[in-house]
Write a protein that holds these residues in place. Structure first.
Motif, PDB file in Angstrom:
ATOM      1  N   PRO A  16       0.814  -1.221   0.000  1.00 54.02           N
ATOM      2  CA  PRO A  16       0.000   0.000   0.000  1.00 54.02           C
ATOM      3  C   PRO A  16       0.847   1.270   0.000  1.00 54.02           C
ATOM      4  CG  PRO A  16      -0.738  -1.561   1.688  1.00 54.02           C
ATOM      5  CD  PRO A  16       0.621  -1.998   1.236  1.00 54.02           C
ATOM      6  N   ARG A  17       1.185   1.740  -1.171  1.00 53.85           N
ATOM      7  CA  ARG A  17       1.950   2.968  -1.352  1.00 53.85           C
ATOM      8  C   ARG A  17       1.522   3.605  -2.662  1.00 53.85           C
ATOM      9  NH1 ARG A  17       6.759   1.773  -4.480  1.00 53.85           N
ATOM     10  NH2 ARG A  17       6.713  -0.406  -5.134  1.00 53.85           N
ATOM     11  N   ALA A  18       1.810   4.890  -2.821  1.00 52.23           N
ATOM     12  CA  ALA A  18       1.321   5.591  -4.004  1.00 52.23           C
ATOM     13  C   ALA A  18       2.135   6.851  -4.252  1.00 52.23           C
ATOM     14  CB  ALA A  18      -0.156   5.953  -3.837  1.00 52.23           C
ATOM     15  N   CYS A  19       1.936   7.448  -5.421  1.00 50.43           N
ATOM     16  CA  CYS A  19       2.421   8.788  -5.753  1.00 50.43           C
ATOM     17  C   CYS A  19       1.190   9.610  -6.121  1.00 50.43           C
ATOM     18  CB  CYS A  19       3.396   8.759  -6.927  1.00 50.43           C
ATOM     19  SG  CYS A  19       4.947   7.896  -6.582  1.00 50.43           S
ATOM     20  N   LEU A  69       0.010  20.667  -4.746  1.00 49.39           N
ATOM     21  CA  LEU A  69       0.815  19.867  -3.817  1.00 49.39           C
ATOM     22  C   LEU A  69       2.267  20.320  -3.778  1.00 49.39           C
ATOM     23  CD1 LEU A  69      -0.538  16.252  -4.498  1.00 49.39           C
ATOM     24  CD2 LEU A  69      -1.074  17.742  -2.572  1.00 49.39           C
ATOM     25  N   ALA A  70       2.549  21.484  -4.369  1.00 48.46           N
ATOM     26  CA  ALA A  70       3.937  21.953  -4.454  1.00 48.46           C
ATOM     27  C   ALA A  70       4.576  22.099  -3.074  1.00 48.46           C
ATOM     28  CB  ALA A  70       3.997  23.278  -5.211  1.00 48.46           C
ATOM     29  N   GLN A  71       3.787  22.511  -2.090  1.00 45.46           N
ATOM     30  CA  GLN A  71       4.327  22.724  -0.745  1.00 45.46           C
ATOM     31  C   GLN A  71       4.058  21.542   0.191  1.00 45.46           C
ATOM     32  OE1 GLN A  71       6.228  25.410  -0.338  1.00 45.46           O
ATOM     33  NE2 GLN A  71       5.734  25.863  -2.481  1.00 45.46           N
ATOM     34  N   ALA A  72       3.461  20.503  -0.328  1.00 44.62           N
ATOM     35  CA  ALA A  72       3.147  19.345   0.512  1.00 44.62           C
ATOM     36  C   ALA A  72       4.409  18.556   0.831  1.00 44.62           C
ATOM     37  CB  ALA A  72       2.127  18.449  -0.184  1.00 44.62           C
ATOM     38  N   SER A  73       4.388  17.856   1.952  1.00 48.15           N
ATOM     39  CA  SER A  73       5.535  17.033   2.342  1.00 48.15           C
ATOM     40  C   SER A  73       5.660  15.828   1.426  1.00 48.15           C
ATOM     41  CB  SER A  73       5.370  16.566   3.792  1.00 48.15           C
ATOM     42  OG  SER A  73       4.272  15.660   3.894  1.00 48.15           O
ATOM     43  N   LYS A  74       6.850  15.244   1.423  1.00 49.84           N
ATOM     44  CA  LYS A  74       7.060  14.035   0.638  1.00 49.84           C
ATOM     45  C   LYS A  74       6.150  12.921   1.137  1.00 49.84           C
ATOM     46  CE  LYS A  74      10.544  10.695  -0.866  1.00 49.84           C
ATOM     47  NZ  LYS A  74      11.972  10.287  -0.792  1.00 49.84           N
ATOM     48  N   ARG A  75       5.915  12.866   2.441  1.00 47.70           N
ATOM     49  CA  ARG A  75       5.048  11.835   3.007  1.00 47.70           C
ATOM     50  C   ARG A  75       3.628  11.957   2.464  1.00 47.70           C
ATOM     51  NH1 ARG A  75       5.111  10.974   9.393  1.00 47.70           N
ATOM     52  NH2 ARG A  75       7.231  10.347   8.794  1.00 47.70           N
ATOM     53  N   ARG A 133       2.869  13.406  -0.570  1.00 44.03           N
ATOM     54  CA  ARG A 133       2.897  13.155  -2.013  1.00 44.03           C
ATOM     55  C   ARG A 133       3.231  11.714  -2.352  1.00 44.03           C
ATOM     56  NH1 ARG A 133       7.055  15.432  -3.813  1.00 44.03           N
ATOM     57  NH2 ARG A 133       7.842  16.488  -1.947  1.00 44.03           N
ATOM     58  N   VAL A 134       3.947  11.039  -1.471  1.00 44.16           N
ATOM     59  CA  VAL A 134       4.316   9.634  -1.685  1.00 44.16           C
ATOM     60  C   VAL A 134       3.907   8.846  -0.432  1.00 44.16           C
ATOM     61  CG1 VAL A 134       6.159   8.053  -2.407  1.00 44.16           C
ATOM     62  CG2 VAL A 134       6.282  10.461  -3.033  1.00 44.16           C
ATOM     63  N   PRO A 135       2.600   8.667  -0.244  1.00 42.31           N
ATOM     64  CA  PRO A 135       2.121   8.045   1.004  1.00 42.31           C
ATOM     65  C   PRO A 135       2.356   6.541   1.042  1.00 42.31           C
ATOM     66  CG  PRO A 135       0.289   8.447  -0.478  1.00 42.31           C
ATOM     67  CD  PRO A 135       1.488   9.068  -1.124  1.00 42.31           C
ATOM     68  N   ARG A 136       2.462   6.047   2.258  1.00 41.63           N
ATOM     69  CA  ARG A 136       2.527   4.619   2.541  1.00 41.63           C
ATOM     70  C   ARG A 136       1.558   4.317   3.675  1.00 41.63           C
ATOM     71  NH1 ARG A 136       7.191   1.815   0.783  1.00 41.63           N
ATOM     72  NH2 ARG A 136       8.658   3.148  -0.367  1.00 41.63           N
ATOM     73  N   ALA A 137       1.039   3.103   3.705  1.00 45.01           N
ATOM     74  CA  ALA A 137       0.087   2.738   4.759  1.00 45.01           C
ATOM     75  C   ALA A 137       0.174   1.242   5.010  1.00 45.01           C
ATOM     76  CB  ALA A 137      -1.326   3.140   4.359  1.00 45.01           C
ATOM     77  N   ASP A 138      -0.552   0.792   6.030  1.00 47.76           N
ATOM     78  CA  ASP A 138      -0.585  -0.631   6.361  1.00 47.76           C
ATOM     79  C   ASP A 138      -1.643  -1.383   5.569  1.00 47.76           C
ATOM     80  OD1 ASP A 138       1.466  -0.378   8.246  1.00 47.76           O
ATOM     81  OD2 ASP A 138       0.053   0.147   9.845  1.00 47.76           O
ATOM     82  N   SER A 139      -2.580  -0.645   4.960  1.00 47.01           N
ATOM     83  CA  SER A 139      -3.640  -1.278   4.180  1.00 47.01           C
ATOM     84  C   SER A 139      -4.023  -0.345   3.038  1.00 47.01           C
ATOM     85  CB  SER A 139      -4.866  -1.562   5.049  1.00 47.01           C
ATOM     86  OG  SER A 139      -5.508  -0.339   5.416  1.00 47.01           O
ATOM     87  N   TYR A 140      -4.706  -0.894   2.030  1.00 48.47           N
ATOM     88  CA  TYR A 140      -5.146  -0.061   0.915  1.00 48.47           C
ATOM     89  C   TYR A 140      -6.301   0.855   1.338  1.00 48.47           C
ATOM     90  CZ  TYR A 140      -1.989  -2.263  -2.335  1.00 48.47           C
ATOM     91  OH  TYR A 140      -0.838  -2.673  -2.982  1.00 48.47           O
ATOM     92  N   GLU A 141      -7.072   0.432   2.304  1.00 51.54           N
ATOM     93  CA  GLU A 141      -8.127   1.291   2.823  1.00 51.54           C
ATOM     94  C   GLU A 141      -7.521   2.526   3.487  1.00 51.54           C
ATOM     95  OE1 GLU A 141     -12.242   0.705   5.326  1.00 51.54           O
ATOM     96  OE2 GLU A 141     -10.499  -0.497   5.902  1.00 51.54           O
ATOM     97  N   ALA A 142      -6.504   2.316   4.327  1.00 52.41           N
ATOM     98  CA  ALA A 142      -5.839   3.437   4.985  1.00 52.41           C
ATOM     99  C   ALA A 142      -5.108   4.318   3.969  1.00 52.41           C
ATOM    100  CB  ALA A 142      -4.858   2.916   6.036  1.00 52.41           C
ATOM    101  N   ALA A 182      -6.035   4.909   0.868  1.00 51.08           N
ATOM    102  CA  ALA A 182      -7.051   5.744   0.220  1.00 51.08           C
ATOM    103  C   ALA A 182      -7.490   6.878   1.137  1.00 51.08           C
ATOM    104  CB  ALA A 182      -8.246   4.883  -0.182  1.00 51.08           C
ATOM    105  N   GLU A 183      -7.600   6.603   2.423  1.00 46.79           N
ATOM    106  CA  GLU A 183      -7.963   7.653   3.378  1.00 46.79           C
ATOM    107  C   GLU A 183      -6.897   8.744   3.403  1.00 46.79           C
ATOM    108  OE1 GLU A 183      -8.398   5.395   6.920  1.00 46.79           O
ATOM    109  OE2 GLU A 183     -10.470   4.785   6.504  1.00 46.79           O
ATOM    110  N   GLN A 184      -5.621   8.343   3.379  1.00 45.71           N
ATOM    111  CA  GLN A 184      -4.535   9.324   3.356  1.00 45.71           C
ATOM    112  C   GLN A 184      -4.585  10.165   2.097  1.00 45.71           C
ATOM    113  OE1 GLN A 184      -0.503   8.050   4.183  1.00 45.71           O
ATOM    114  NE2 GLN A 184      -1.206   6.427   5.563  1.00 45.71           N
ATOM    115  N   MET A 185      -4.785   9.528   0.945  1.00 48.87           N
ATOM    116  CA  MET A 185      -4.808  10.266  -0.317  1.00 48.87           C
ATOM    117  C   MET A 185      -5.978  11.243  -0.355  1.00 48.87           C
ATOM    118  SD  MET A 185      -3.555   7.504  -3.206  1.00 48.87           S
ATOM    119  CE  MET A 185      -4.966   6.403  -3.024  1.00 48.87           C
ATOM    120  N   ALA A 186      -7.136  10.810   0.128  1.00 51.78           N
ATOM    121  CA  ALA A 186      -8.304  11.688   0.147  1.00 51.78           C
ATOM    122  C   ALA A 186      -8.043  12.900   1.031  1.00 51.78           C
ATOM    123  CB  ALA A 186      -9.530  10.920   0.621  1.00 51.78           C
TER     124      ALA A 186
END
Length: 206
Positions: free
Chosen positions: A146-149, A166-172, A174-183, A185-189
């Motif tokens: 579960p990771r994405a760009c 997202l120019a000022q957003a943190s790398k975390r 813009r490139v999120p990671r999670a323990d599940s795909y549900e989590a 998606a919540e981070q990306m949203a």
């Protein structure tokens, strides 16, 4: 309605098993690829690092083994997509006149053909006329864990002015990671909602 969760441990092990006998490793021995086999009755259980990654007949080819990995990976990917779609439709603030597009079938075609391991999710304008602002969100989700760009921009209707929200957003973010795909998606949203909020939200919904 509860949907079955994808088996993350299986996905990681199955992708590693597939990579161990594909591409540059196509000629590598099963032992070197870290695969082990157990014969039970008329089946062969295939393990990678103690995780069962496939069940094969007694006799099979290397191509059939690779295809078996991808077939079971596809089942887990479908579960992941179902989870993420439900979260994004519920939690992502999709601007008026825009549509969420999950390129699942194209992703699965490329997965079956060449072991492609990413899924593209976009938010883009539909056919609504008179939009002052066009939003373009892209989420490239990896299928081995579960990771994405994440990418997002806003542009005027003529395309003359564009803002990377997202120019000022943190790398975390813009490139999120999670323990599940549900989590994930919540981070990306949350990232997209927070990024778009300060920019023309009211005009986007006009």
């Amino acid at each position: 309605m509860l949907h079955p969760s994808p088996n993350i441990a299986y996905l990681k092990a199955a992708w590693a098993a597939f990579a161990g006998i594909s591409g540059n490793n196509a000629g590598q021995s099963y032992e070197a690829a870290g695969l082990s086999f157990t014969r039970i009755n008329h089946s062969t259980l295939v393990h990678k690092n103690r995780v069962q990654v496939s069940t094969m007949p007694v006799h099979y080819s290397r191509h059939e083994l690779r295809s078996g990995f991808l077939g079971r990976i596809e089942n887990e990917v479908r579960k992941a997509v179902t989870q993420m779609e439900a979260v994004l439709l519920r939690e992502l603030c999709i601007p008026y006149g825009h549509t969420l597009v999950i390129e699942q079938e194209e992703c699965l075609r490329q997965l079956r053909r060449r072991g492609h391991r990413s899924l593209t999710i976009t938010v883009k304008p539909d056919d609504t006329e008179g939009l002052d602002t066009h939003a373009h969100f892209e989420m490239h989700v990896f299928l081995d864990s579960p990771r994405a760009c994440v990418f997002a921009s806003l542009a005027d209707a003529q395309g003359r002015k564009q803002i990377d929200v997202l120019a000022q957003a943190s790398k975390r973010a813009r490139v999120p990671r999670a323990d599940s795909y549900e989590a994930l998606a919540e981070q990306m949203a949350a990232t997209l909602n927070n990024a778009v909020g300060p920019y023309l939200t009211e005009r986007l919904g006009a």
